[in-house]
Structure formats: C-alpha cells, structure tokens
Design an enzyme around this catalytic site. Sequence first.
Site, PDB file in Angstrom:
ATOM      1  N   ARG A 202       7.704  36.405  10.069  1.00  0.00           N
ATOM      2  CA  ARG A 202       7.671  37.692   9.357  1.00  0.00           C
ATOM      3  C   ARG A 202       6.488  38.504   9.829  1.00  0.00           C
ATOM      4  O   ARG A 202       5.361  38.004   9.878  1.00  0.00           O
ATOM      5  CB  ARG A 202       7.599  37.455   7.850  1.00  0.00           C
ATOM      6  CG  ARG A 202       8.760  36.566   7.423  1.00  0.00           C
ATOM      7  CD  ARG A 202       9.192  36.740   6.011  1.00  0.00           C
ATOM      8  NE  ARG A 202      10.401  35.918   5.828  1.00  0.00           N
ATOM      9  CZ  ARG A 202      11.014  35.746   4.690  1.00  0.00           C
ATOM     10  NH1 ARG A 202      10.555  36.320   3.602  1.00  0.00           N
ATOM     11  NH2 ARG A 202      12.103  35.005   4.613  1.00  0.00           N
ATOM     12  N   GLU A 204       5.008  41.282   8.654  1.00  0.00           N
ATOM     13  CA  GLU A 204       4.154  42.095   7.780  1.00  0.00           C
ATOM     14  C   GLU A 204       2.681  41.751   7.968  1.00  0.00           C
ATOM     15  O   GLU A 204       2.336  40.621   8.305  1.00  0.00           O
ATOM     16  CB  GLU A 204       4.499  41.846   6.291  1.00  0.00           C
ATOM     17  CG  GLU A 204       5.793  42.480   5.836  1.00  0.00           C
ATOM     18  CD  GLU A 204       6.844  41.428   5.532  1.00  0.00           C
ATOM     19  OE1 GLU A 204       7.083  40.542   6.411  1.00  0.00           O
ATOM     20  OE2 GLU A 204       7.425  41.481   4.439  1.00  0.00           O
ATOM     21  N   ARG A 210      -1.162  33.061   0.265  1.00  0.00           N
ATOM     22  CA  ARG A 210       0.158  32.413   0.231  1.00  0.00           C
ATOM     23  C   ARG A 210       1.155  32.943   1.273  1.00  0.00           C
ATOM     24  O   ARG A 210       2.329  32.580   1.234  1.00  0.00           O
ATOM     25  CB  ARG A 210       0.749  32.496  -1.177  1.00  0.00           C
ATOM     26  CG  ARG A 210       1.007  33.883  -1.644  1.00  0.00           C
ATOM     27  CD  ARG A 210       1.569  33.927  -3.064  1.00  0.00           C
ATOM     28  NE  ARG A 210       2.081  35.257  -3.320  1.00  0.00           N
ATOM     29  CZ  ARG A 210       1.314  36.334  -3.499  1.00  0.00           C
ATOM     30  NH1 ARG A 210       0.011  36.227  -3.498  1.00  0.00           N
ATOM     31  NH2 ARG A 210       1.858  37.517  -3.692  1.00  0.00           N
ATOM     32  N   HIS A 211       0.698  33.825   2.162  1.00  0.00           N
ATOM     33  CA  HIS A 211       1.584  34.346   3.200  1.00  0.00           C
ATOM     34  C   HIS A 211       1.063  34.010   4.594  1.00  0.00           C
ATOM     35  O   HIS A 211      -0.125  34.158   4.863  1.00  0.00           O
ATOM     36  CB  HIS A 211       1.672  35.879   3.127  1.00  0.00           C
ATOM     37  CG  HIS A 211       2.463  36.393   1.972  1.00  0.00           C
ATOM     38  ND1 HIS A 211       1.871  36.815   0.812  1.00  0.00           N
ATOM     39  CD2 HIS A 211       3.799  36.553   1.813  1.00  0.00           C
ATOM     40  CE1 HIS A 211       2.822  37.232  -0.030  1.00  0.00           C
ATOM     41  NE2 HIS A 211       4.004  37.077   0.553  1.00  0.00           N
ATOM     42  N   GLU A 347       5.669  32.447  -6.417  1.00  0.00           N
ATOM     43  CA  GLU A 347       7.072  32.304  -6.011  1.00  0.00           C
ATOM     44  C   GLU A 347       7.202  31.209  -4.962  1.00  0.00           C
ATOM     45  O   GLU A 347       6.488  31.195  -3.967  1.00  0.00           O
ATOM     46  CB  GLU A 347       7.577  33.630  -5.427  1.00  0.00           C
ATOM     47  CG  GLU A 347       9.034  33.534  -5.006  1.00  0.00           C
ATOM     48  CD  GLU A 347       9.526  34.746  -4.223  1.00  0.00           C
ATOM     49  OE1 GLU A 347       9.164  35.883  -4.564  1.00  0.00           O
ATOM     50  OE2 GLU A 347      10.292  34.518  -3.262  1.00  0.00           O
ATOM     51  N   SER A 350      13.694  31.855  -3.484  1.00  0.00           N
ATOM     52  CA  SER A 350      14.585  32.915  -3.961  1.00  0.00           C
ATOM     53  C   SER A 350      16.001  32.533  -3.581  1.00  0.00           C
ATOM     54  O   SER A 350      16.222  31.988  -2.497  1.00  0.00           O
ATOM     55  CB  SER A 350      14.287  34.246  -3.270  1.00  0.00           C
ATOM     56  OG  SER A 350      13.104  34.805  -3.726  1.00  0.00           O
ATOM     57  N   ARG A 398       4.551  26.542   0.872  1.00  0.00           N
ATOM     58  CA  ARG A 398       4.124  26.893  -0.492  1.00  0.00           C
ATOM     59  C   ARG A 398       4.367  25.760  -1.466  1.00  0.00           C
ATOM     60  O   ARG A 398       3.556  25.496  -2.345  1.00  0.00           O
ATOM     61  CB  ARG A 398       4.870  28.131  -0.979  1.00  0.00           C
ATOM     62  CG  ARG A 398       4.290  29.385  -0.431  1.00  0.00           C
ATOM     63  CD  ARG A 398       4.651  30.555  -1.317  1.00  0.00           C
ATOM     64  NE  ARG A 398       4.487  31.771  -0.550  1.00  0.00           N
ATOM     65  CZ  ARG A 398       4.963  32.952  -0.905  1.00  0.00           C
ATOM     66  NH1 ARG A 398       5.637  33.064  -2.039  1.00  0.00           N
ATOM     67  NH2 ARG A 398       4.760  33.997  -0.152  1.00  0.00           N
TER      68      ARG A 398
HETATM   69  P1  ATP Z   1       6.973  36.959  -1.377  1.00  0.00           P
HETATM   70  O1  ATP Z   1       7.525  37.937  -2.380  1.00  0.00           O
HETATM   71  O2  ATP Z   1       6.133  35.889  -1.993  1.00  0.00           O
HETATM   72  O3  ATP Z   1       6.350  37.616  -0.198  1.00  0.00           O
HETATM   73  P2  ATP Z   1       9.653  36.876  -0.385  1.00  0.00           P
HETATM   74  O4  ATP Z   1      10.445  37.156  -1.619  1.00  0.00           O
HETATM   75  O5  ATP Z   1       9.399  37.971   0.578  1.00  0.00           O
HETATM   76  O6  ATP Z   1       8.237  36.187  -0.779  1.00  0.00           O
HETATM   77  P3  ATP Z   1      11.850  35.267   0.509  1.00  0.00           P
HETATM   78  O7  ATP Z   1      12.488  36.138   1.510  1.00  0.00           O
HETATM   79  O8  ATP Z   1      12.418  35.161  -0.837  1.00  0.00           O
HETATM   80  O9  ATP Z   1      10.299  35.664   0.421  1.00  0.00           O
HETATM   81  O10 ATP Z   1      11.682  33.814   1.203  1.00  0.00           O
HETATM   82  C1  ATP Z   1      11.960  32.594   0.549  1.00  0.00           C
HETATM   83  C2  ATP Z   1      10.699  31.806   0.304  1.00  0.00           C
HETATM   84  O11 ATP Z   1       9.996  31.581   1.510  1.00  0.00           O
HETATM   85  C3  ATP Z   1       9.690  32.496  -0.593  1.00  0.00           C
HETATM   86  O12 ATP Z   1       9.979  32.291  -1.951  1.00  0.00           O
HETATM   87  C4  ATP Z   1       8.396  31.831  -0.190  1.00  0.00           C
HETATM   88  O13 ATP Z   1       8.227  30.582  -0.835  1.00  0.00           O
HETATM   89  C5  ATP Z   1       8.607  31.565   1.297  1.00  0.00           C
HETATM   90  N1  ATP Z   1       7.989  32.617   2.089  1.00  0.00           N
HETATM   91  C6  ATP Z   1       8.485  33.843   2.348  1.00  0.00           C
HETATM   92  N2  ATP Z   1       7.674  34.563   3.105  1.00  0.00           N
HETATM   93  C7  ATP Z   1       6.605  33.785   3.360  1.00  0.00           C
HETATM   94  C8  ATP Z   1       5.407  33.958   4.103  1.00  0.00           C
HETATM   95  N3  ATP Z   1       5.152  35.102   4.736  1.00  0.00           N
HETATM   96  N4  ATP Z   1       4.519  32.929   4.155  1.00  0.00           N
HETATM   97  C9  ATP Z   1       4.781  31.782   3.515  1.00  0.00           C
HETATM   98  N5  ATP Z   1       5.894  31.548   2.795  1.00  0.00           N
HETATM   99  C10 ATP Z   1       6.798  32.533   2.717  1.00  0.00           C
HETATM  100 MG    MG Z   2      11.766  36.080  -2.624  1.00  0.00          MG
END
Ligand code: ATP
Ligand code: MG
Length: 424
Positions: A202, A204, A210-211, A347, A350, A398
């Site tokens: 990703r 961003e 946590r990211h 989180e 999802s 996570r």
């Molecule tokens: P957040 O809102 O916390 O940025 P997200 O809703 O964008 O997460 P999802 O697309 O739902 O992320 O991805 C499923 C799961 O993968 C998330 O719930 C999270 O546990 C994990 N995850 C997503 N993006 C990241 C990241 N950049 N780094 C670490 N873990 C991630």
């Molecule tokens: Mg999510």
Amino acid sequence: MGDAVKAVEGWVNNSKVLGRIAFLEVIDDLSLGVLTVVVKRSEVGPETWELVKKIKIGSAVRVEGVEPPEVVSRKGRELHALRVEVLAEPEEPLPVDVTGKTPAGLETRLEYRYVSLRLPAYRAIFVARARLARYTREYFEEKGFLEVHTPKLVGAGAEGGATLFRVDYFGGTAYLSQSPQLYKQMLMCGVPRVFEITPYFRAEKFDTPRHLNESWGVDAEMGFIRSHHDVMDILEGYVRHVSQRLDEEMGDELRRLGFRPLGKLGNIPRVTYREAIGIVEERGHRVEGEGGDLDTRAERILGEYMAEQGYDAYFIVDYPWEAKPFYIMREENGLSRSFDLDIRGTEIASGGQREHRRSVLYSNLVEKGLDPSSFKFYLEAFKYGMPPHGGFGLGFDRLLMKLLGLDNIREVVLFPRDRFHLVP
Ligand code: ATP
Ligand code: MG
C-alpha cells in the site's frame, strides 16, 4: 542423560571465568533458553582453556560435551565441554548488547535485526510469528479451505489507483497488489473456500505504529453463505484458535521473557456500527463525517468501553454502504453486510458478504466512481454461476502484535518497509 558426547553450534551471548572454570552462555536453537556451557580447565586441556578464557562475546562456536546428570544452572540447559572450537569471531563489538544488560532502541534493532535475534526475547517474536502461520494453516485446512497463491503483480487494484505502487512492466504499467480481493472472489466461481497468507502493498504515506507499506495478511473467502454472520463465525473461530494455540505453546515462555501476551480469546461480541457510534458519542467524542469509517480516536474509545465489558476482541457490523468498498453487499436501508474485527481499539480485519449479482455489482462500481471496463476480467467470473459468498482480509502483523501485547508493528516484522525504511 548419560555420557553420550553431544555437539552444539551457536553464538556466545555471555562469558564468565571464575578461577579454573568458565561459563559460556550459548544461544544454539529455537528453544528460547540459552545453554550454559561449563568449561573446566582440568577437563579441556591448556589449549582450549586459553581459547575459552579469551573468547569474544558474539563468536560463533561449536562445542562438544556431555550433558550433566543434574543441571545446576537456573537457566535450564547445561553442557559440560570437552572441546570448544571458534568458527567465527566478531570484528567489532556487537551493535546490540546480547547479554541483555543494555537494551537497544528499535532503530538499532531493525538495522541489526540478525544480531538482535540472538536475544531470546526478540527471537521469541519470530518463533511466535512462524507458529502463527502454522496455526493459521491448521485452522483453515480443518475448515475445508484451499490454500492459494494469487499474483502480486497486477493490472488493476481492488479500490482504484491512488494507493498502489506502480511498476514498469515491459514498458507498460503494472501494480503491486494491495490485496487478493478480486482474485479470491473470482475463485469463488470454482472452489468453495480459499485462503491465502499474502503480502499487501500500500502506497499511502503512513506514519503510525500500525501501518506499513508492505504488510502481511490472511485473506479468506467462502462461498454458499447466507450472510456476513457466517463469515464472522469463521473469523471468530480463527482468532480464537490461534490465540489458544499460542497461549498453550508459548504463553508461559512469553511471560517469562517479559511479554504481556493477550492470552486465549473468549467470545467475540458483535456490535452494530450504530451502537458503536452511540457508545463513542456518549463518551464525548463526535464522529466526523456521518456514515464514514470510525476514526482512530473513536476506535480507541470503543476499545476502552469494550475492555470494561470484559472483551478484548469485538466485531463492528453493518456499516453504512458509503463507508465500504464497491464489492460489499448493500442493504436496502443504506447499510451493508460488512464488519470490522477490532482488538483493544485497533482494527485487525475487515470483511463482509460480497455482491454476487453481476448487474448490481456493475452499478455499484459506477456508483463508487470506478470504471467497469478496468474490472472486465473480474466481472466475467460473475457470469458462470457465482454463488453468494463473503470473506475477510486480516492483518497478520497486526494480529501478532496484539497477541504479543506489543504496540509497534515494526517489532513483529523482520525488515519493515515504510517511508523511512527500505534498507536493509
Ligand atoms: P486501516 O483503516 O487500519 O488503515 P484498512 O481498512 O485500510 O486498515 P483493509 O483494507 O481493511 O485495511 O485491510 C485488511 C486488514 O489488513 C486491516 O484490517 C489491517 O489489519 C491490515 N492492514 C491494512 N493495511 C495495512 C497496513 N498498511 N499495514 C499493516 N496492516 C494493514
Ligand atoms: Mg478495513
């Protein structure tokens, strides 16, 4: 037990000489306890004795010896040396203190990850990580899921372009996959249940504990469901299974090493998005952007409330469709068949039921401002008997961070990738 000669290989984490006896602490395997090598001058001869007296902390060694009939060391395992061989010596003092007296900061530990892995407490994180992968496979195999590997170089993302890393692909453009979403759904038109342990890329510019820009996830998708509650049942079973297995196999050891692990998870309640907003607003935080995702502060407040009710983990269900991606099934009342799983205010996953009716899916794409023509290959799979299905994506890093009671995702990834870390 007995006199059989045993050979051990590893690194010297500490050494102490007391008169005619020396003690070497050697980290030799994944058991997370150091081995005390007892060297007696009278038993090894003058040459080895001189070598052992001068041995440098951090040296790679091979020791031959016998296990004593009775262990006196408090640290557990012991070997009485007959022969000690130094295989490699450090050129400089180690960048991370392996005696454990002076804790190194996170940056140093990341730069010299391989050295910090010689400390049982840091080694334990990655032993737990490998176990978590094993427990994951155990669970999904038992539930009839096929483990799959979908491509990480892709031509389209699941949610549009802004968050994708671009790659030059023979003069054209490819992207690093942000999620297996489209592929795992396409597979639902031929396999009843799939799961994948997969990287997520990703793009961003994150700056949180946590990211990461490269993280690992557990993705699952299952067909022939009645609603998103069937998916939550599987996900609940999964996190309870892995939390229990980790607690059984490593709980005591982790506590001994100074962790505060989460332990075995109990029932996981399902709170609606509406209820969650109510709880958060009651506690004085106004959630901005009606119908949107919960912000970080709201997540934290809800986490505190749930902890007071005795729950470490909980689902937030039935989000407004507005807050969710195009592939989530919409209800007539504007809500959606969706959920998030949070652990203590963070989180973790999802998911939801997907829209399997092709014409509705098509109009959902348009409504979310996406171009259906870039999703042609995906929509194609919905022509040939696509069953009702749903699934989730869960952050493996996570989850591990939460299970170990750590508060920075970088602790649980060997070589984390974020804006500030690309090397080593
Ligand atoms: P957040 O809102 O916390 O940025 P997200 O809703 O964008 O997460 P999802 O697309 O739902 O992320 O991805 C499923 C799961 O993968 C998330 O719930 C999270 O546990 C994990 N995850 C997503 N993006 C990241 C990241 N950049 N780094 C670490 N873990 C991630
Ligand atoms: Mg999510």
